[in-house]
Motif scaffolding. Structure first.
Motif, short mmCIF file in Angstrom:
data_model
loop_
_atom_site.label_atom_id
_atom_site.label_comp_id
_atom_site.label_asym_id
_atom_site.label_seq_id
_atom_site.Cartn_x
_atom_site.Cartn_y
_atom_site.Cartn_z
N ARG A 106 0.84 -1.20 0.00
CA ARG A 106 0.00 0.00 0.00
C ARG A 106 0.88 1.25 0.00
O ARG A 106 2.00 1.24 0.48
CB ARG A 106 -0.89 -0.05 1.24
CG ARG A 106 -1.91 1.05 1.33
CD ARG A 106 -2.87 0.83 2.50
NE ARG A 106 -3.91 -0.12 2.14
CZ ARG A 106 -4.12 -1.27 2.74
NH1 ARG A 106 -3.37 -1.63 3.75
NH2 ARG A 106 -5.08 -2.08 2.35
N LEU A 107 0.32 2.35 -0.53
CA LEU A 107 1.10 3.60 -0.69
C LEU A 107 1.07 4.47 0.56
O LEU A 107 1.74 5.50 0.61
CB LEU A 107 0.55 4.39 -1.88
CG LEU A 107 0.64 3.66 -3.22
CD1 LEU A 107 -0.10 4.45 -4.30
CD2 LEU A 107 2.08 3.44 -3.62
N VAL A 108 0.24 4.10 1.54
CA VAL A 108 0.25 4.83 2.81
C VAL A 108 0.35 3.82 3.94
O VAL A 108 0.09 2.64 3.76
CB VAL A 108 -1.04 5.67 3.01
CG1 VAL A 108 -1.10 6.81 2.02
CG2 VAL A 108 -2.28 4.79 2.90
N GLY A 109 0.72 4.31 5.10
CA GLY A 109 0.80 3.44 6.26
C GLY A 109 2.16 3.52 6.93
O GLY A 109 2.97 4.39 6.61
N ALA A 110 2.39 2.58 7.80
CA ALA A 110 3.61 2.62 8.63
C ALA A 110 4.86 2.27 7.84
O ALA A 110 5.96 2.52 8.28
CB ALA A 110 3.44 1.67 9.81
N GLN A 111 4.68 1.66 6.69
CA GLN A 111 5.84 1.27 5.91
C GLN A 111 5.48 1.19 4.43
O GLN A 111 4.32 1.25 4.06
CB GLN A 111 6.38 -0.09 6.37
CG GLN A 111 5.37 -1.22 6.31
CD GLN A 111 4.43 -1.21 7.49
OE1 GLN A 111 4.86 -1.18 8.63
NE2 GLN A 111 3.13 -1.24 7.21
N ARG A 112 6.50 1.10 3.59
CA ARG A 112 6.32 0.94 2.14
C ARG A 112 6.96 -0.36 1.74
O ARG A 112 7.68 -0.98 2.52
CB ARG A 112 7.01 2.08 1.39
CG ARG A 112 6.56 3.47 1.76
CD ARG A 112 5.12 3.74 1.28
NE ARG A 112 4.77 5.13 1.54
CZ ARG A 112 4.25 5.56 2.68
NH1 ARG A 112 4.02 4.72 3.66
NH2 ARG A 112 3.95 6.84 2.84
N GLY A 113 6.78 -0.73 0.46
CA GLY A 113 7.50 -1.88 -0.05
C GLY A 113 8.88 -1.46 -0.50
O GLY A 113 9.10 -0.31 -0.90
N GLY B 275 10.22 -7.56 2.85
CA GLY B 275 10.01 -6.75 1.65
C GLY B 275 9.46 -5.38 1.93
O GLY B 275 9.21 -4.60 1.02
N GLN B 276 9.25 -5.06 3.22
CA GLN B 276 8.78 -3.72 3.57
C GLN B 276 9.95 -2.86 4.03
O GLN B 276 11.05 -3.34 4.28
CB GLN B 276 7.71 -3.79 4.66
CG GLN B 276 6.44 -4.47 4.18
CD GLN B 276 5.31 -4.40 5.18
OE1 GLN B 276 5.54 -4.40 6.39
NE2 GLN B 276 4.08 -4.34 4.69
N MET B 277 9.68 -1.57 4.13
CA MET B 277 10.71 -0.60 4.49
C MET B 277 10.14 0.33 5.55
O MET B 277 9.13 0.99 5.31
CB MET B 277 11.07 0.20 3.22
CG MET B 277 11.97 1.36 3.45
SD MET B 277 13.63 0.83 3.85
CE MET B 277 14.32 0.67 2.22
N TYR C 4 5.96 1.95 16.40
CA TYR C 4 5.25 1.09 15.45
C TYR C 4 4.30 0.18 16.20
O TYR C 4 4.56 -0.18 17.35
CB TYR C 4 6.23 0.21 14.65
CG TYR C 4 6.93 0.99 13.57
CD1 TYR C 4 6.35 1.13 12.32
CD2 TYR C 4 8.14 1.63 13.82
CE1 TYR C 4 6.97 1.88 11.34
CE2 TYR C 4 8.76 2.37 12.85
CZ TYR C 4 8.18 2.51 11.60
OH TYR C 4 8.77 3.25 10.64
#
Lengths: 368, 449
Positions: free
Chosen positions: A253-260, B334-336, B343
């Motif tokens: 997802r493009l928002v949230g606690a983290q990105r890919g 795979g997340q950043m 968190y």
């Protein structure tokens, strides 16, 4: 007075049993039909016959009949070899069926190579313990793109051919409902299955079992402080494999606690790593729906070889040769792209075949 | 004071910052160079054409997303029923079920994985439910679908969908997990994200009729008939021997409803079996027939496939129960992570033997554990969501979760599991998952020695 009370008590007892125990509920079976009047009907014997096709390990359900190894070879080469290889050894579409068993296994009933962790892969013949399973599998689900189209004789024959490839029956054998029980006694891994485990919830397999129903075999404890050794990473994905599953940034997802994490190597210049599938074969857009409907994509990739050549390779080789391609689609063939046979496709409609051939030939009038 | 400022600034503009840049930004941030940070993120954001919705790094007079009213605040929106059966926002396009490249050679006998990293709560949206087909999926006309009950019964019966939907229904939440879920990881790390390690897992509210009702209507002999065969109507005509224990308990359902709508075609529309706690292959789709018998059936998917190879060379047959298991879904492989600080570590826990009792979380690779909060309702043989607070200090660490069910069974480590089962069984891998967080915020799938 007394009897009324007794009745009440019994009623209460039955209620409790019903509420807490489904087995007790099952004993009230006769009443259920009355409760649900007008719902469902009796099946006719022809209906049951049409659908009750399963064959059990004791051969209940096996229809009378027979088929020879020789006949099985003919059926195999026409209808099975394109996916499984001429000798059942192919790994291209499905796992190999044959291989890995020995004459010694036929004596012991254990596929010895299953004990060797270094032996690559497992064939069907190494695993299957019951010949009924092979018969039932072929009968209900094969050929893969046209299941339930084999005659009873063909099912016996193909089963016989597989058993022959596995060294279980000789070349001149004819398998039948009369001798299949003897064949069972030669299955290479017939003693290779165990139900002595706790992953079945009932007691049905528990006869003298070491492990009772549902009892786990792995027992861990929930340590909370200063547990185990200092953690050491022993396995991780190598860097060169980071993009094997596409760009992970495009999978989060493009928002949230983290990105890919960006794994397409572009450092964020493109988020489109995933969308380049379906490269052009001819000039028009790929008739994807037709290719899927007719199961072409089971054996042909858009660009790459699967069993047969990729569509792009075909298009490159035969520009403008629509009629030639039409003939090949309908009649099949072998030898042009390798020894693997493409079976005839009697099921494809003229319109579909025309559209696909036109697309491959780069016919600009071809409609996807 | 500086660390507070950092916390405000570090929110990245997009998911377009490469790992090295994030590392550099952190390093510079520690040195207090806020101007550098601003320009680094601006440069990263600038590489994106028509960036979807960049979150601003710099505040200045204020956030233009606040100061300059957007079109949606100053115009007229879409009318009702633009879409009669609504779809997710276009900004959610990254949330998709996906195939694992190279796992299967055909697309009809294949698997797609649910995007667990992007899901909330316990319900899997029906369109994101994982798929497993053995011979392709179909969209079957429900008016022509039939269910037959035969075998050890007084009279064989046929039911239409009308019949089945007239009967008293129950609705229950249950997880469904493929027996091969996490199967690629028995020997070593093979795939990058939780979608591929654990995504053959979904959870829905299923609506249908307890199978025992239909068996009773047919007058089934459940004293002699200790084994039930379920059979599908598709090309594979999937057949599995079903535990009678779960039928007489009333748990097994003949289901047509899923999350308030009918089953999706990929999930067996119009009728499938629901076998709570048991691996997905037994939840026969396009259910056409139930047979009552007195011995197990050794069908293709319990004698050639779905058999678990043990170290002694024997295959376990009729393995069914999905044992207690859990996984952290965010942060996950795979997340950043784009900043230090707070968190919410969140994940899913489940058990095929009943309710989840407790979930513990470790951020130091399993040396020390804290007990997570379980979000209710906690239901039988159903996913349970857990959450736990965590403040990341920017150092490398390894995140794990470990579930325990109401029977007292504790989810094992890979070492404990392999000591009993070896590494070749393919099915029923319920080991503790480890996610390594690197100093640059990148999270990776790892296994520990």
């Amino acid at each position: 007075m007394f009897s009324l009370r007794k009745k009440r008590l019994m009623g209460y007892a039955l209620f409790v049993l019903t509420a807490i125990n489904g087995v007790a509920f099952a004993q009230t079976a006769g009443k259920t039909g009355e409760r649900f009047q007008g719902i469902g009907r009796e099946a006719t014997s022809k209906e049951v016959q049409a659908w009750d096709i399963d064959v059990r390990p004791d051969f209940k359900g096996l229809p009378p009949g027979s088929g020879s190894v020789q006949k099985g070879m003919d059926v195999w080469e026409a209808k099975c070899a394109s996916c499984h290889g001429v000798f059942g050894e192919s790994n291209e579409v499905f796992s190999p069926l044959i291989g890995g068993t020995t004459a010694e296994d036929i004596k012991t009933g254990h596929a010895a190579r299953l004990m060797d962790p270094a032996f690559p892969g497992r064939t069907t013949m190494m695993k299957v313990a019951t010949v009924s399973t092979l018969w039932d599998y072929i009968n209900r689900a094969m050929p893969w793109n046209a299941p339930k189209t084999l005659t009873t004789e063909e099912v016996y024959a193909v089963t016989a051919y597989l058993l022959n490839l596995g060294g279980v029956v000789p070349d001149d054998y004819t398998l039948s409902d009369k001798n299949i029980a003897q064949v069972q006694q030669r299955m290479p891994n017939r003693n290779g299955m165990t139900t002595q485990h706790g992953l079945w919830p009932g007691n049905e397999f528990a006869n003298g079992a070491k492990q009772g129903a549902g009892q786990p075999d792995v027992r861990a404890t929930a340590c909370m402080r200063n547990c185990g050794p200092e953690p050491q990473v022993r396995s991780a994905l190598p860097a060169h494999a980071s993009n094997n599953h596409g760009n992970l940034a495009a999978q989060n997802r493009l928002v949230g606690a983290q990105r890919g994490v960006e794994t397409d190597g572009s450092n964020g210049k493109s988020g489109k790593a995933e969308t380049k599938a379906g490269a052009s074969a001819g000039k028009a857009a790929a008739p994807t729906a037709l290719l899927e409907k007719n199961a072409c994509i089971a054996c042909h990739g858009m660009d790459q070889k699967i069993v047969g050549p990729g569509f792009a390779e075909i298009a490159k080789k035969y520009p403008g040769k629509k009629d030639y391609l039409l003939g090949k689609i309908k009649a099949g063939g072998t030898g042009v792209w390798g020894s693997m046979l493409m079976p005839p496709q009697p099921g494809i409609s003229d319109d579909d075949a025309q559209a696909i051939a036109g697309w491959l030939a780069g016919d600009s009038a071809a409609k996807p | 004071m500086r660390s507070q400022l950092m916390g405000r600034v570090r929110k990245a503009p997009e998911n377009f910052v490469p790992p090295q840049a994030v590392g550099t930004v952190f390093a510079e941030a520690k040195a207090g160079r806020r101007d550098f940070i601003r320009s680094a993120f601006a440069a990263a954001a600038g590489t994106v054409v028509a960036s979807v919705h960049a979150q601003q790094a710099s505040v200045g007079d204020g956030d233009p997303n606040i100061l300059e009213l957007p079109a949606h605040s100053k115009g007229l929106g879409q009318p009702v029923v633009t879409d009669g059966y609504g779809k997710p926002s276009k900004y959610e396009a990254n949330v998709q079920r996906r195939q694992s490249p190279g796992l299967t050679q055909t697309k009809q006998a294949s698997v797609s994985f649910a995007p667990l990293q992007s899901l909330f709560g316990i319900v899997t949206p029906s369109g994101l439910h994982f798929e497993r087909h053995h011979q392709g999926w179909w969209d079957i006309d429900p008016s022509k679908h039939r269910l037959m009950v035969n075998g050890l019964v007084k009279s064989a019966k046929v039911f239409t969908m009308d019949d089945i939907m007239r009967l008293p229904s129950v609705s229950r939440f249950h997880f469904i997990e493929c027996g091969a879920n996490t199967g690629m990881e028995w020997g070593n790390v093979a795939v990058p994200t939780v979608q591929y390690t654990h995504g053959m897992l979904s959870c829905s509210e299923f609506t249908g009729v307890p199978l025992i009702t239909l068996l009773e209507m047919a007058g089934a002999d459940l004293k002699k008939g200790k084994f039930i065969l379920a059979e599908g109507a598709d090309g594979s005509s999937m057949t599995r021997t079903i535990p009678v224990e779960l039928i007489t308990s009333g748990e097994v359902l003949v289901a047509y409803g899923q999350n308030g709508e009918m089953l999706r075609p990929e999930q067996g529309y119009p009728l499938r079996l629901v076998v709570p706690g048991v691996q997905g292959v037994s939840w026969v789709k396009y259910l056409r027939r139930i047979e009552v018998g007195d011995m197990p059936y050794a069908t293709k998917d319990e004698a050639v496939h779905y058999v678990d190879l043990m170290p002694d060379g024997q295959h376990r047959q009729y393995t069914s129960i999905q044992e207690c298991k859990s996984v952290v879904t965010t942060p996950s492989g795979g997340q950043m992570l784009l900043d230090k600080g707070f968190y919410n570590i969140t994940g899913l826990a489940w058990s095929g033997r009943g309710k989840v009792k407790r979930v513990d979380v470790s951020v130091d690779g399993g040396r020390n554990w804290r007990t997570a909060r379980l979000e209710g309702p906690v239901m039988e043989k159903c996913l349970t969501r857990f959450n736990i607070d965590w403040a990341w200090n920017g150092e490398e660490c390894i995140i794990q979760s470990r579930a325990m069910d109401e029977t007292g069974y504790v989810q094992p480590t890979y070492q404990q599991l392999r000591a009993v089962r070896g590494t070749r069984s393919i099915y029923h891998n319920n080991a503790i998952q480890s996610w390594a967080v690197h100093a640059n915020g990148e999270v990776a799938n790892v296994q520990l020695a």
